[in-house]
Every structure is written in C-alpha cells, then in structure tokens.
Design a protein around this motif. Sequence first.
Motif, mmCIF file in Angstrom:
data_model
loop_
_atom_site.group_PDB
_atom_site.id
_atom_site.type_symbol
_atom_site.label_atom_id
_atom_site.label_comp_id
_atom_site.label_asym_id
_atom_site.label_seq_id
_atom_site.Cartn_x
_atom_site.Cartn_y
_atom_site.Cartn_z
ATOM 1 N N PHE A 11 0.825 -1.212 0.000
ATOM 2 C CA PHE A 11 0.000 0.000 0.000
ATOM 3 C C PHE A 11 0.854 1.256 0.000
ATOM 4 C CE2 PHE A 11 -2.206 3.396 2.291
ATOM 5 C CZ PHE A 11 -3.236 3.613 1.395
ATOM 6 N N LEU A 12 1.894 1.305 0.813
ATOM 7 C CA LEU A 12 2.756 2.495 0.851
ATOM 8 C C LEU A 12 3.495 2.694 -0.471
ATOM 9 C CD1 LEU A 12 4.206 2.326 4.462
ATOM 10 C CD2 LEU A 12 2.469 3.876 3.570
ATOM 11 N N LEU A 13 3.920 1.601 -1.082
ATOM 12 C CA LEU A 13 4.588 1.706 -2.374
ATOM 13 C C LEU A 13 3.622 2.173 -3.461
ATOM 14 C CD1 LEU A 13 7.359 1.277 -3.616
ATOM 15 C CD2 LEU A 13 6.643 -1.024 -4.202
ATOM 16 N N GLY A 18 1.660 6.183 -7.043
ATOM 17 C CA GLY A 18 0.499 6.960 -7.470
ATOM 18 C C GLY A 18 0.754 8.446 -7.375
ATOM 19 N N THR A 19 1.464 8.859 -6.335
ATOM 20 C CA THR A 19 1.804 10.275 -6.188
ATOM 21 C C THR A 19 2.770 10.725 -7.270
ATOM 22 O OG1 THR A 19 1.477 10.048 -3.806
ATOM 23 C CG2 THR A 19 2.669 11.987 -4.561
ATOM 24 N N ILE A 43 -3.407 5.475 -7.442
ATOM 25 C CA ILE A 43 -3.109 4.668 -6.251
ATOM 26 C C ILE A 43 -3.840 3.335 -6.333
ATOM 27 C CG2 ILE A 43 -3.402 4.519 -3.753
ATOM 28 C CD1 ILE A 43 -2.931 7.541 -3.670
ATOM 29 N N GLY A 44 -5.098 3.356 -6.723
ATOM 30 C CA GLY A 44 -5.857 2.113 -6.856
ATOM 31 C C GLY A 44 -5.301 1.203 -7.935
ATOM 32 N N LEU A 45 -4.893 1.789 -9.059
ATOM 33 C CA LEU A 45 -4.310 0.973 -10.134
ATOM 34 C C LEU A 45 -3.010 0.300 -9.708
ATOM 35 C CD1 LEU A 45 -4.929 3.180 -13.284
ATOM 36 C CD2 LEU A 45 -5.922 0.963 -12.782
ATOM 37 N N PHE A 48 -3.717 -2.431 -7.067
ATOM 38 C CA PHE A 48 -4.228 -3.634 -7.714
ATOM 39 C C PHE A 48 -3.112 -4.377 -8.451
ATOM 40 C CE2 PHE A 48 -6.194 -5.714 -11.414
ATOM 41 C CZ PHE A 48 -7.013 -6.610 -10.738
ATOM 42 N N ALA A 49 -2.286 -3.636 -9.177
ATOM 43 C CA ALA A 49 -1.210 -4.274 -9.952
ATOM 44 C C ALA A 49 -0.169 -4.915 -9.041
ATOM 45 C CB ALA A 49 -0.548 -3.247 -10.863
ATOM 46 N N PHE A 50 0.184 -4.236 -7.960
ATOM 47 C CA PHE A 50 1.208 -4.776 -7.073
ATOM 48 C C PHE A 50 0.694 -5.961 -6.264
ATOM 49 C CE2 PHE A 50 3.384 -0.396 -6.852
ATOM 50 C CZ PHE A 50 4.053 -0.657 -8.024
#
Length: 88
Positions: A11-13, A18-19, A43-45, A48-50
């Motif tokens: 999530f942090l990555l 995303g930022t 961020i959501g993309l 999801f990908a990670f």
Amino acid sequence: MRISTKALGVFLLSLLMGTLYTGLVGLISGSLAGTFISWPIWIGLFWFAFSKFNVLRFVGFIAALPLSLHLFEIVRSVRHPGMNADMV
C-alpha cells in the motif's frame, strides 16, 4: 485483525507510485483538477497491480519515467528561474 507487513508495504509503495504519476499528470496537463481526480485512481491501479500481479520487482522500471521527468523539471526551473525571481 492483523495487517501483514507485506500488505502495508504494497500500500505504501502504491501510494508513492500513485503520487509520482499524479505529479506527472500535473506536469503534462497543468490543471489542478485533473491531478486531484487522478490521484486516487493511480493509487488504486498500482495497488491492484502490485497485489494481484506481483510486479513489485519492476518498481524501479515503473518509477524511472516520472522520476526522470520530475528531476528534469527541477533542473530546468533552477537554471531558468521565472521572471519574478530575477527582479530584486
């Protein structure tokens, strides 16, 4: 309820990536509304990908584009400051 370290790291990555890509959208489009709308989408993309496709090993390659463009923009703005910065 226990949150694993890997889930928190993903999530942090994804928040960081995303930022970075939202800043890239801001550099290209120039409108502030576009960056505010695209920030949670990026961020959501990435989240999801990670998490689903396990592409954490490619983070350096994914981050190369926005990091290089942000650094080029910083160097350009340091070398060629705006008109107000020249007036003393």
